[in-house]
Design an enzyme around this catalytic site. Structure first.
Site, PDB file in Angstrom:
ATOM      1  CD  GLU A 194      -3.096  -0.509   0.218  1.00  0.00           C
ATOM      2  OE1 GLU A 194      -3.606   0.608   0.389  1.00  0.00           O
ATOM      3  OE2 GLU A 194      -3.392  -1.273  -0.707  1.00  0.00           O
ATOM      4  CG  ASP A 195       1.483   2.540   3.388  1.00  0.00           C
ATOM      5  OD1 ASP A 195       0.454   2.891   2.788  1.00  0.00           O
ATOM      6  OD2 ASP A 195       1.496   2.125   4.548  1.00  0.00           O
TER       7      ASP A 195
END
Ligand code: MN
Length: 658
Positions: free
Chosen positions: A75-76
């Protein structure tokens, strides 16, 4: 907490673990998140490390812990699924993807988003339960560090946690995580209330600690007498559970005396009952507060004996009694089970069956267009006593707990019910009185020559099915009578005859049922209200009239809406149908007083799979003791069996009913 610490902990419970893989995952995550910071200002890597540590404390397998380290990389950071697959293989890549999927929430209205979230989470579960465990650990660490977010975000996360994650932790039996999620969420959702309760608890802290210490000493002494080794702890209750109690009982905290719960952990089940016996002999138990989840475990695998007594200094004491193994399950739930499976490498059928309801629920939810509908179906399974079973084609049917294949057959179609000759559950032939469990795949065998049997009325659990079977017999009788009458009567008059019959048959139907008012069996007159005319199977409530007994209404009846009448005029009632039900019976016992008497009695009763609602004994002088048990019995032979068993207990003089 550090990576070294984690490796050491893992080595302790899992000596052959691949620690290199863990280290590799840590380094992978560290470099992926390099330079990133959390809102708190800490390096981002502290978060995955804490998540991994929570998983380590649950004694999960290496792949789950690896996933804990990697769970935020997709996600990051710039990492893509292929990178994880290349470095760690497909299984781990799928786990990480599963956790990320839960986080990707589409931009939807609040309720839809919540449902969407749940859906994804559960979809992931269907593939691998570990995804949910990693997600719970992730959520736990996030609420532990909620203080750094702004107020609005805090409330949102807290709300979502109480709505979705705490119930899920509960459903999976992970008490330890459930309580912490609830307390932390409550603190951010209702900070004023939370701190008020904390403050009030603090004011009485010293006094309560002394109380716990003294009560513990007394218990320890008592257990030494009967030679039982057990761990006794007294702990303050969780803030959220105190809050719920305050809300439910509408009292102030100063009126709440049971702010702490005692827990006794024994080595064996036999010791649990012995401890219970000792406590109920020492202190007076409070009626209806005794629950035996050892004999009848909860659906999330929880086992424990609960009792409340008028304890030390005459104060209410709540006590839980369980074995070490039960304690582990209560704290870790599905996780405790999972590691067991990992170690033994045995496919645990029981475990699979237990979570299969979840898998199957997810399979059907794609066919449900309305997300609300899915939410509803999920709520049912998360919070109630229904079972979900499957047709051979994979269709889901929900039935009340304790339903049998007969109920299932009639639910599919009345004709299938009428022609049922047997049933298979998970490909095995079962008796018709088999109790269906969530996840069972049920198929019904039929024959065109078959006819319903009167026994089925006893076997069926649902009132609807009972009455459908009853109706079949009624119709045949009516048809027979009809034929007789046809012979005698003029055809033109016949219509009016039919009318009378219908009214007559309805009253007969209802006469076969009676009303039970729990705790007041047979003591009060009841009659059916004419305004709503309840029939068996309707949801009903009793209304206490002045001098005319209790009138039975449908809960939906407009004449009894609570705003019209005070709450105390209503009383719980239920339908009662002949011999299918259990009856509460009290049994009195006279015996020569001795140590462990009640424990021995409870033990022999336990052996007859009887539910005990109350149990106590007291010394009455002249070397004698009297005891009382309140048990649920099916019929007279069941009662006789229990009485005989109790009579066989050493030093019992006399056993009688009432
Ligand atoms: Mn995270």
């Amino acid at each position: 907490m550090s990576i070294e610490n984690i490796l050491k902990k893992v080595k302790d419970y899992y000596p052959s673990a691949d620690l290199k893989l863990l280290k590799k995952a840590y380094l992978f995550a560290e470099s992926a998140h390099k330079g990133m910071k959390r809102v708190s200002g800490d390096p981002f890597i502290t978060h995955p490390v804490c998540v991994a540590e929570i998983l380590v404390d649950l004694h999960l397998d290496i792949h789950s812990i690896v996933c804990g380290f990697l769970h935020d990389t997709l996600e990051d950071t710039n990492i893509i699924n292929k990178d994880i697959e290349d470095a760690f293989g497909t299984e781990i890549a799928e786990l990480v993807e599963g956790v990320s999927n839960i986080r990707k929430i589409a931009n939807k209205s609040r309720e839809e988003r919540k449902i969407e979230n749940l859906r994804k989470m559960l979809l992931a579960t269907a593939k691998d339960i570990r995804v949910v465990l990693v997600k719970l650990a992730d959520r736990l660490h996030n609420v532990r560090t909620l203080e750094y977010l702004n107020k609005e975000r805090q409330k949102k996360v807290a709300h979502e946690t109480l709505d979705i994650y705490a119930p899920l932790a509960h459903r999976l039996g992970i008490g330890r995580i459930k309580w912490e999620l609830e307390d932390l969420s409550f603190r951010y959702m209702e900070p004023e209330l939370y701190y008020k309760i904390c403050e009030q608890l603090n004011q009485t802290l010293e006094e309560r600690e002394t109380y716990i210490l003294n009560a513990k000493k007394i218990l320890e002494k008592e257990l030494r007498k009967i030679n039982i080794k057990a761990e006794i702890t007294g702990r303050p209750k969780y803030i959220y559970s105190i809050y719920q109690k305050l809300k439910a009982q509408k009292i102030g905290i100063d009126k709440m005396y049971d702010l702490q719960a005692f827990r006794i952990i024994t080595n064996t089940i036999r010791d649990c009952y012995a401890v219970l016996g000792a406590i109920h002999t020492l202190w007076k138990p409070i009626p209806h507060r005794f629950k035996d989840f050892v004999a009848v475990p909860k659906s999330n695998m929880y086992q424990s004996i609960h009792t409340s007594v008028v304890g030390y200094q005459g104060r209410l004491m709540e006590i839980q009694i369980r074995t070490h193994e039960m304690h582990k399950i209560a704290e870790e739930g599905i996780a405790a089970h999972w590691i067991y499976k990992e170690k033994s490498k045995v496919i645990d059928e029981e475990f699979n069956r237990k979570i299969s309801w979840l898998r199957n629920l997810i399979e059907i939810q794609d066919t449900l267009k309305d997300p609300k509908e899915f939410m509803e179906s999920l709520k049912i399974e998360l919070f109630s006593d229904e079972v979900f079973v499957f047709t051979p084609k994979g269709e889901v049917k929900s039935l009340p707990k304790d339903s049998t294949p007969i109920d299932f057959a009639y639910l599919i179609h009345t004709d299938i019910g009428h022609s049922c000759i047997g049933a298979k559950v998970n490909d095995r032939i079962v008796p018709l009185k088999y109790k269906l469990k969530s996840g069972d795949i049920v198929s019904i065998m039929t024959s065109s020559k078959q006819k319903p049997s009167r026994d089925w009325i006893k076997i069926a659990k649902t009132t609807k099915v009972k009455s459908r079977i009853g109706h079949w017999f009624k119709e045949r009788e009516l048809a027979f009578e009809e034929k007789q009458k046809e012979k005698e009567r003029d055809i033109s008059v016949r219509k009016d005859v039919i009318k009378e019959k219908t009214t007559g048959s309805e009253s007969i139907k209802r006469e076969k049922f009676s009303i039970i008012i729990p705790g007041m069996e047979g003591e009060v007159e009841t009659y059916f209200a004419k305004c709503c005319n309840p029939i068996p199977g309707d949801k009903i409530v009793g209304y206490i009239t002045q001098g005319r007994g209790i009138s039975i209404h449908r809960t939906s009846c407009n004449n009894i809406t609570p705003d019209k009448f005070p709450e105390e005029h209503f009383i719980k009632v239920r339908w009662f149908k002949g011999r299918d039900n259990t009856f509460e019976v009290s049994i009195s016992i006279v015996a020569f007083n001795r140590e462990g008497l009640l424990a021995d009695i409870l033990n022999v009763v336990h052996g007859t799979s009887t539910i005990v609602n109350e149990a106590y004994a007291k010394f009455v002088g002249k070397g004698q003791a009297t005891g009382k048990l309140v048990v649920l019995i099916k019929d007279v032979s069941h009662l006789k069996e229990i009485v005989k068993k109790i009579e066989s207990v050493n030093s019992v003089i006399k056993v009688y009913r009432g």
